[in-house]
Design a protein around this motif. Structure first.
Motif, short mmCIF file in Angstrom:
data_model
loop_
_atom_site.label_atom_id
_atom_site.label_comp_id
_atom_site.label_asym_id
_atom_site.label_seq_id
_atom_site.Cartn_x
_atom_site.Cartn_y
_atom_site.Cartn_z
N ARG A 1 5.45 -0.62 1.50
CA ARG A 1 4.26 -1.37 1.86
C ARG A 1 3.04 -0.47 2.00
NH1 ARG A 1 1.52 -3.37 6.31
NH2 ARG A 1 2.82 -2.25 7.80
N LYS A 2 3.27 0.72 2.57
CA LYS A 2 2.19 1.68 2.72
C LYS A 2 1.62 2.08 1.35
CE LYS A 2 1.45 2.80 7.08
NZ LYS A 2 0.09 2.77 7.69
N GLU B 1 -0.34 -0.75 0.03
CA GLU B 1 -1.63 -0.82 0.73
C GLU B 1 -2.57 0.28 0.26
OE1 GLU B 1 -0.73 -0.63 4.85
OE2 GLU B 1 -0.12 -2.74 5.01
N GLN C 1 -3.79 -0.52 -3.11
CA GLN C 1 -4.76 -1.60 -3.00
C GLN C 1 -6.11 -1.08 -2.52
OE1 GLN C 1 -4.24 -4.83 -3.97
NE2 GLN C 1 -6.45 -5.00 -3.68
N LYS C 2 -6.05 -0.14 -1.54
CA LYS C 2 -7.29 0.46 -1.08
C LYS C 2 -8.00 1.21 -2.20
CE LYS C 2 -5.97 1.17 3.79
NZ LYS C 2 -5.69 2.19 4.82
#
Length: 799
Positions: free
Chosen positions: A165-166, A169, A172-173
């Protein structure tokens, strides 16, 4: 035993049975629940860590083992969860909780379970540290474990690996940042553009604009977005038609519109637009740019008018000069004619002196009139160049004949030279070339008091065309000052323009020369030094005059003609020794010989230059002689060129070799080693220009100079053979029989010509051994060659 009406045991016994069944059901439920809890607790998909009240690990499930790399035995009753957590995060968490809950919290296990110990739901992120020291992010849920009275007896920490998930994320960032960067970059491009930019939807409604569009229309961005595109222009129908044209044709270029601002100002713009789409190739609308062309339209109109005025003035000037030339020539004809007639009568020395003054002045005036007329034609683009074939040698001879009397009169030496690699038969404008040469030579003679004037012609190595020629006129005259060099090609300009100058003239000769050279596609320049002399050079592109372009001449009696022009011969030969032989054979002939080291180079040279004959070695690297011959024949056929005689040179003399060469397109076939008289006879027999045989001396006498040259080259040849023996040995070591064949072939073709028949025989043996892939025979041949070279170098005369 009493039995009830229902058939069940009655009384105390019935009650005991029911209790027993209920007890068994309860036990089964407990077992099932325990099994379910055990399955959940020992799941490998998340870590379950249970501690006692002090935080010491009591349970460490399979998931925890897999995630953290520890076995349960290593951590149980040994460490707390704080020992496998990032210490800096524990400090930060303790500090944050202390501030949040207004209670001092100690970094460590207390920071991990403080909220849970107060009955507060606690799910947080932390970094776990594996046994091997690596780290991974985890989401941890903490629950306090209590006994029946509610006393905390321990804690349960359930964690899941948060790495995936990190990463998502983080990506995505990054993606969001890239999108923001791209949007910023795109906006910067739009705003920094000098054109007024806008986008519309497919119906022509504006969806975005830049500041230039705001300035063009006098409206704000908010006012323009949502408004019809056509309303921004004086002709809405034409503007709407422009949008529709973009949608149908995908793009529009230089579509002229007139923009109308809010204050009424009108601006002529060049409208350029294209459609744009999303990733699914769905039409989104039109991207358009409107450039202010008001100033350009004004300048274009002024230029058009200026051009028309200049053309009118040029025509007027040219008409005037042509008319004046005609008017002046009529009386000039009479004056010069009378002067010529007077010169033929009996005159006293004084009268003859006056008549010669008349004649020279008339010639000068007529030259001036011609120069002015030519200059006006060049400037008015009325001077057309011819394109005809001519002989360079004949042309220069006529030019030299015209200036030679003036040079002789001043006691000057006049010489000229054409480089050997310059083609004699050219295509161009001989009249204008002669005019430039006469101007340069005339100037050189005029400004040279003593010494010499020379003319040289060579290929221009700096030119873009391989047939560009460079003409250079050098004198030992008075020279030109450095500050005057740039002015010598300007009209009516001389280096010495003072009233005390020694040399007359209009100064138009060099101006016209520059104009003519540039009209022919060339360039002209000058170098000079005071009291040393000047060097005028010019380079022009001239094509080669091929036989197919020449007019057919009536046949003439050959006996009435000998000597015919020298031949231009191409020698295609990769072996340096064989090249030495051929060049020595031809050294005492008038022929000019160019050399190509491979068949591919030979093909390129034949395409670039017209040769009277090609001597083609059969076996060469890159492209062999037969392939090169077929390539040349194909090129000649495709370009409607006459066939170039090609004589095959080969060390192969087996049955069928001659037929193979002729089938490839060769004109004739000679076997190595080739004797000089045989080669010369073949050249005379097969060249495009039939060269008569010499009759002044026997053929043997002709071969003696070449034989002497080859004899002088014998030591160098033996050194080359020594290197060949080394190369043969290396090729044999690598089983490279193709190289053995090639080197043996070269030895076979060269040895006899240098007087070493044994080398020819050894070369033939090596070539045959290489073709058989016979390593033993090849090694024996190399040893025999080395032994012979030892003998030849020790006593060359005996060899």
């Amino acid at each position: 035993m009493p039995i009830s009406k229902s058939g069940r045991p009655a009384g105390k016994f019935a009650s005991q049975g029911e209790d027993l069944a209920a007890h068994r059901q309860t036990e089964e439920s407990i077992v099932a629940a325990g099994a379910l809890q055990s399955a959940i607790f020992n799941s490998a998909n998340f870590s379950s860590i249970a501690t006692d009240a002090r935080g010491v690990i009591q349970i460490f499930n399979v998931g925890a083992e897999r995630m953290l790399g520890y076995t349960a035995a290593e951590v149980m009753n040994t460490i707390t969860p704080a020992d496998i957590s990032d210490p800096q995060e524990l400090i930060a968490r303790a500090k944050a909780l202390s501030a949040e809950l207004a209670t001092p919290i100690t970094p460590g296990f207390e920071a991990l379970v403080f909220k849970a110990s107060r009955g507060i739901e606690d799910i947080y992120e932390l970094t776990y540290i594996r046994k091997d020291g690596t780290r991974f992010p985890a989401v941890v849920s903490v629950t306090a474990l209590r006994d029946a009275p509610g006393t905390i007896i321990g804690y349960l920490l359930i964690g899941t690996d948060n790495t995936a998930r990190k990463l998502v994320e983080e990506e995505q960032k990054k993606s969001d940042q890239r999108l923001r960067d791209q949007q910023f970059y795109t906006r910067s491009l739009i705003e920094s553009n000098i054109d007024a930019l806008m986008t519309t939807d497919p119906s022509g409604i504006i969806t975005d604009v830049n500041k230039q569009m705001e300035a063009l229309t006098g409206c704000t961005r908010d006012e323009l977005i949502g408004a019809p595109f056509k309303d921004c222009f004086t002709d809405p129908d034409r503007a709407e038609a422009g949008i529709k044209r973009v949608l149908s044709e995908k793009s529009v270029t230089d579509y002229e519109l007139t923009a109308r601002a809010r204050d009424g100002k009108q601006t002529v713009v060049s409208y350029n637009a294209t459609t744009f789409y999303d990733r699914k190739r769905t039409l989104q609308g039109v991207f358009a740019a409107a450039r202010d062309v008001t100033e350009r339209k004004r300048v274009e109109a002024e230029l058009q008018q200026a051009k028309a005025d200049a053309e009118s003035a040029s025509r007027t000037k040219s008409d005037f000069l042509a008319s004046m030339s005609h008017e002046i020539r009529t009386p000039m004809n009479s004056i010069m004619g009378i002067a010529d007639l007077l010169a033929k009568t009996a005159l006293t020395p004084e009268q003859d002196k006056y008549v010669q003054i008349f004649r020279r002045s008339g010639d000068n005036l007529l030259n001036l009139i011609n120069d002015i007329l030519d200059l006006s034609k060049v400037e008015a683009s009325q001077l057309d160049l011819e394109r005809t074939g001519f002989s360079l040698t004949d042309h220069l001879e006529k030019v030299i004949e015209m200036v030679a009397p003036r040079a002789a009169q001043k006691g000057l030496s006049l010489v000229w030279m054409i480089a050997p690699d310059v083609s004699n038969d050219l295509v161009g404008d001989p009249a204008r070339l002669r005019q430039v040469l006469l101007n340069l030579l005339g100037n050189a003679i005029k400004f040279t008091l003593t010494g010499r004037v020379s003319l040289s012609v060579e290929r221009d190595q700096d030119g873009s065309n391989p047939t560009d020629l460079r003409f250079t006129v050098v004198d030992t005259g008075i020279g030109i000052p450095g500050d005057k060099l740039r002015q010598v090609f300007e009209r009516f300009t001389q280096a010495d323009s003072s009233t005390t100058r020694r040399f007359g003239g209009s100064g138009l000769g060099l101006t016209i020369s520059k104009q003519l050279v540039e009209l022919m596609g060339g360039r002209i320049w000058v170098e000079s030094e005071i009291e040393v002399g000047s060097r005028f050079g010019f380079s022009v592109p001239l094509a080669i005059w091929a036989d197919a372009d020449r007019p057919k001449l009536a046949p003439r009696d050959a006996d009435a003609d000998v000597p015919q022009p020298r031949l231009r011969i191409l020698l295609a030969e990769d072996s340096p020794d064989n090249r030495t032989i051929a060049l020595a054979y031809l050294a005492d002939t008038p022929h000019r010989v160019d050399v190509a080291e491979t068949g591919a180079i030979a093909c390129a040279m034949v395409e670039a230059c017209r040769y009277d004959l090609v001597l083609m070695d059969r076996q060469m690297p890159v492209m062999d002689g037969l392939t090169a011959t077929r390539t040349i024949r194909a090129w000649e056929a495709a370009n409607d060129r006459p066939l170039t005689p090609i004589i095959a040179l080969t060390a192969s003399a087996l049955k069928g070799d001659r037929e193979t060469c002729l089938a490839a397109g060769c004109t004739a076939y000679l076997t190595k080693p080739i004797k000089q008289d045989v080669l010369l006879h073949a050249i005379r027999e097969h060249s495009t220009l039939k060269v008569p045989a010499a009759t002044a001396s026997p053929a043997e006498d002709q071969t003696r100079p070449a034989a002497r040259k080859l004899a002088a080259r014998r030591p160098a040849y033996l050194l080359n053979c020594r290197q060949t023996a080394i190369d043969l040995d290396a090729a044999l070591a690598g089983l490279d029989f193709e190289t053995v064949i090639l080197l043996g072939h070269n030895l076979r073709g060269s040895g006899g010509a240098f007087g070493f028949q044994a080398i020819t025989d050894l070369g033939a043996g090596l070539e045959a051994a290489g073709e058989r892939r016979d390593g033993a025979a090849t090694r024996a041949g190399v040893m025999a060659l080395s032994a012979f070279l030892d003998q030849a170098e020790a006593a060359p005369s005996a060899a």
